[in-house]
Design a protein around this motif. Sequence first.
Motif, PDB file in Angstrom:
ATOM      1  N   SER A 209       0.843  -1.197   0.000  1.00 32.17           N
ATOM      2  CA  SER A 209       0.000   0.000   0.000  1.00 32.17           C
ATOM      3  C   SER A 209       0.877   1.245   0.000  1.00 32.17           C
ATOM      4  CB  SER A 209      -0.933   0.001   1.214  1.00 32.17           C
ATOM      5  OG  SER A 209      -0.188  -0.032   2.411  1.00 32.17           O
ATOM      6  N   ARG A 210       0.240   2.362  -0.256  1.00 33.39           N
ATOM      7  CA  ARG A 210       0.901   3.675  -0.263  1.00 33.39           C
ATOM      8  C   ARG A 210       2.003   3.761  -1.317  1.00 33.39           C
ATOM      9  NH1 ARG A 210       1.182   6.556   5.353  1.00 33.39           N
ATOM     10  NH2 ARG A 210       1.615   8.132   3.835  1.00 33.39           N
ATOM     11  N   PHE A 211       1.654   3.382  -2.523  1.00 30.70           N
ATOM     12  CA  PHE A 211       2.553   3.498  -3.667  1.00 30.70           C
ATOM     13  C   PHE A 211       1.959   4.505  -4.637  1.00 30.70           C
ATOM     14  CE2 PHE A 211      -0.248  -0.181  -4.077  1.00 30.70           C
ATOM     15  CZ  PHE A 211      -0.985   0.168  -5.193  1.00 30.70           C
ATOM     16  N   ILE A 212       2.722   4.866  -5.644  1.00 27.91           N
ATOM     17  CA  ILE A 212       2.258   5.788  -6.678  1.00 27.91           C
ATOM     18  C   ILE A 212       1.901   4.954  -7.910  1.00 27.91           C
ATOM     19  CG2 ILE A 212       2.898   7.720  -8.173  1.00 27.91           C
ATOM     20  CD1 ILE A 212       5.003   8.391  -5.895  1.00 27.91           C
ATOM     21  N   TYR A 213       0.727   5.171  -8.447  1.00 25.41           N
ATOM     22  CA  TYR A 213       0.240   4.491  -9.638  1.00 25.41           C
ATOM     23  C   TYR A 213       0.321   5.502 -10.762  1.00 25.41           C
ATOM     24  CZ  TYR A 213      -3.095   1.720 -12.448  1.00 25.41           C
ATOM     25  OH  TYR A 213      -3.708   0.966 -13.425  1.00 25.41           O
ATOM     26  N   GLN A 214       1.257   5.299 -11.695  1.00 33.52           N
ATOM     27  CA  GLN A 214       1.450   6.319 -12.724  1.00 33.52           C
ATOM     28  C   GLN A 214       1.491   5.735 -14.122  1.00 33.52           C
ATOM     29  OE1 GLN A 214       5.130   8.293 -11.790  1.00 33.52           O
ATOM     30  NE2 GLN A 214       6.330   6.940 -13.063  1.00 33.52           N
ATOM     31  N   GLN A 215       1.065   6.550 -15.079  1.00 30.70           N
ATOM     32  CA  GLN A 215       1.058   6.143 -16.477  1.00 30.70           C
ATOM     33  C   GLN A 215       2.481   6.247 -17.025  1.00 30.70           C
ATOM     34  OE1 GLN A 215      -1.785   8.257 -18.867  1.00 30.70           O
ATOM     35  NE2 GLN A 215      -1.835   6.614 -20.361  1.00 30.70           N
ATOM     36  N   TYR A 216       2.826   5.297 -17.899  1.00 31.34           N
ATOM     37  CA  TYR A 216       4.126   5.361 -18.567  1.00 31.34           C
ATOM     38  C   TYR A 216       4.203   6.616 -19.422  1.00 31.34           C
ATOM     39  CZ  TYR A 216       5.379   0.488 -17.579  1.00 31.34           C
ATOM     40  OH  TYR A 216       5.720  -0.688 -16.976  1.00 31.34           O
ATOM     41  N   LYS A 217       5.393   7.166 -19.542  1.00 27.30           N
ATOM     42  CA  LYS A 217       5.622   8.262 -20.485  1.00 27.30           C
ATOM     43  C   LYS A 217       5.563   7.682 -21.885  1.00 27.30           C
ATOM     44  CE  LYS A 217       8.404  10.746 -17.223  1.00 27.30           C
ATOM     45  NZ  LYS A 217       9.655  10.645 -16.544  1.00 27.30           N
ATOM     46  N   LYS A 218       5.148   8.481 -22.850  1.00 23.70           N
ATOM     47  CA  LYS A 218       4.953   7.997 -24.217  1.00 23.70           C
ATOM     48  C   LYS A 218       6.219   7.416 -24.832  1.00 23.70           C
ATOM     49  CE  LYS A 218       1.150  11.105 -25.274  1.00 23.70           C
ATOM     50  NZ  LYS A 218       0.046  10.233 -25.137  1.00 23.70           N
ATOM     51  N   ASP A 219       7.397   7.914 -24.440  1.00 23.94           N
ATOM     52  CA  ASP A 219       8.649   7.438 -25.035  1.00 23.94           C
ATOM     53  C   ASP A 219       9.329   6.338 -24.209  1.00 23.94           C
ATOM     54  OD1 ASP A 219       9.323   9.078 -22.904  1.00 23.94           O
ATOM     55  OD2 ASP A 219      10.978  10.060 -23.947  1.00 23.94           O
ATOM     56  N   PHE A 220       8.634   5.791 -23.190  1.00 24.29           N
ATOM     57  CA  PHE A 220       9.219   4.753 -22.347  1.00 24.29           C
ATOM     58  C   PHE A 220       9.452   3.495 -23.178  1.00 24.29           C
ATOM     59  CE2 PHE A 220       9.416   1.490 -19.082  1.00 24.29           C
ATOM     60  CZ  PHE A 220      10.160   2.111 -18.097  1.00 24.29           C
ATOM     61  N   LYS A 221      10.655   2.932 -23.097  1.00 14.97           N
ATOM     62  CA  LYS A 221      11.005   1.751 -23.888  1.00 14.97           C
ATOM     63  C   LYS A 221      11.238   0.556 -22.984  1.00 14.97           C
ATOM     64  CE  LYS A 221      13.126   4.061 -27.792  1.00 14.97           C
ATOM     65  NZ  LYS A 221      14.318   4.125 -28.632  1.00 14.97           N
ATOM     66  N   TYR A 222      11.082  -0.618 -23.575  1.00  9.01           N
ATOM     67  CA  TYR A 222      11.393  -1.902 -22.950  1.00  9.01           C
ATOM     68  C   TYR A 222      10.608  -2.147 -21.664  1.00  9.01           C
ATOM     69  CZ  TYR A 222      15.137  -1.377 -26.310  1.00  9.01           C
ATOM     70  OH  TYR A 222      15.838  -1.167 -27.464  1.00  9.01           O
ATOM     71  N   GLN A 223       9.296  -1.915 -21.748  1.00  3.21           N
ATOM     72  CA  GLN A 223       8.425  -2.204 -20.603  1.00  3.21           C
ATOM     73  C   GLN A 223       8.483  -3.690 -20.282  1.00  3.21           C
ATOM     74  OE1 GLN A 223       5.207   0.996 -22.113  1.00  3.21           O
ATOM     75  NE2 GLN A 223       4.353  -0.717 -21.063  1.00  3.21           N
ATOM     76  N   LEU A 224       8.372  -4.010 -18.985  1.00  3.29           N
ATOM     77  CA  LEU A 224       8.427  -5.401 -18.541  1.00  3.29           C
ATOM     78  C   LEU A 224       7.151  -6.157 -18.860  1.00  3.29           C
ATOM     79  CD1 LEU A 224      10.026  -4.815 -15.030  1.00  3.29           C
ATOM     80  CD2 LEU A 224      11.172  -5.468 -17.139  1.00  3.29           C
ATOM     81  N   VAL A 225       6.016  -5.471 -18.817  1.00  6.73           N
ATOM     82  CA  VAL A 225       4.723  -6.090 -19.103  1.00  6.73           C
ATOM     83  C   VAL A 225       3.931  -5.176 -20.022  1.00  6.73           C
ATOM     84  CG1 VAL A 225       4.611  -7.356 -16.918  1.00  6.73           C
ATOM     85  CG2 VAL A 225       3.615  -5.091 -17.060  1.00  6.73           C
TER      86      VAL A 225
END
Length: 166
Positions: free
Chosen positions: A48-64
Amino acid sequence: MTMEGKQFKGFNMVLLDSRNSRIHAFVPAKCEDEHYMKLKVGNVYSISRFIYQQYKKDFKYQLVRGDYQLMFSNDTNIKKLDATDTEINDNAFDFFDHADLKNLAKQTAYLADVVGIIKIHRGIEDIVNKHGKPQKQAKFTISNGSSNVNLLGQLWSKIPKRYCRG
């Protein structure tokens, strides 16, 4: 510093839940000491108490494959739970058609790794799991070209569409 002499920025994880959903989590270097020793592969946690954020458009090599990631902070709470009361798998995979591998290798949005090719598919069976819930189970053999491994996979009826590939 990393072993290559670069600045350590943090570490990445893939978290699984009881619905077989996966999400990428990142622990930045500023709170790595606090969280690293709490987390062990194969254990079950309430986080709990984490940040839920959207990937930046140029983010590469996402794990999932997904649009969001969890960012841990010094305020993030991690509590180990009793794993005997859960139905969380130890791992999860995406299956793709062999013809799609060339395109997967060319793209940079997601990490791609080939474990093997399904050689023998023994069909899908209806079973009742250890918690008394009905599930579907698939038996198959996967090969990397030099050896074969027999696998038993559990299938969920409510897999989110964003995880259905193949």
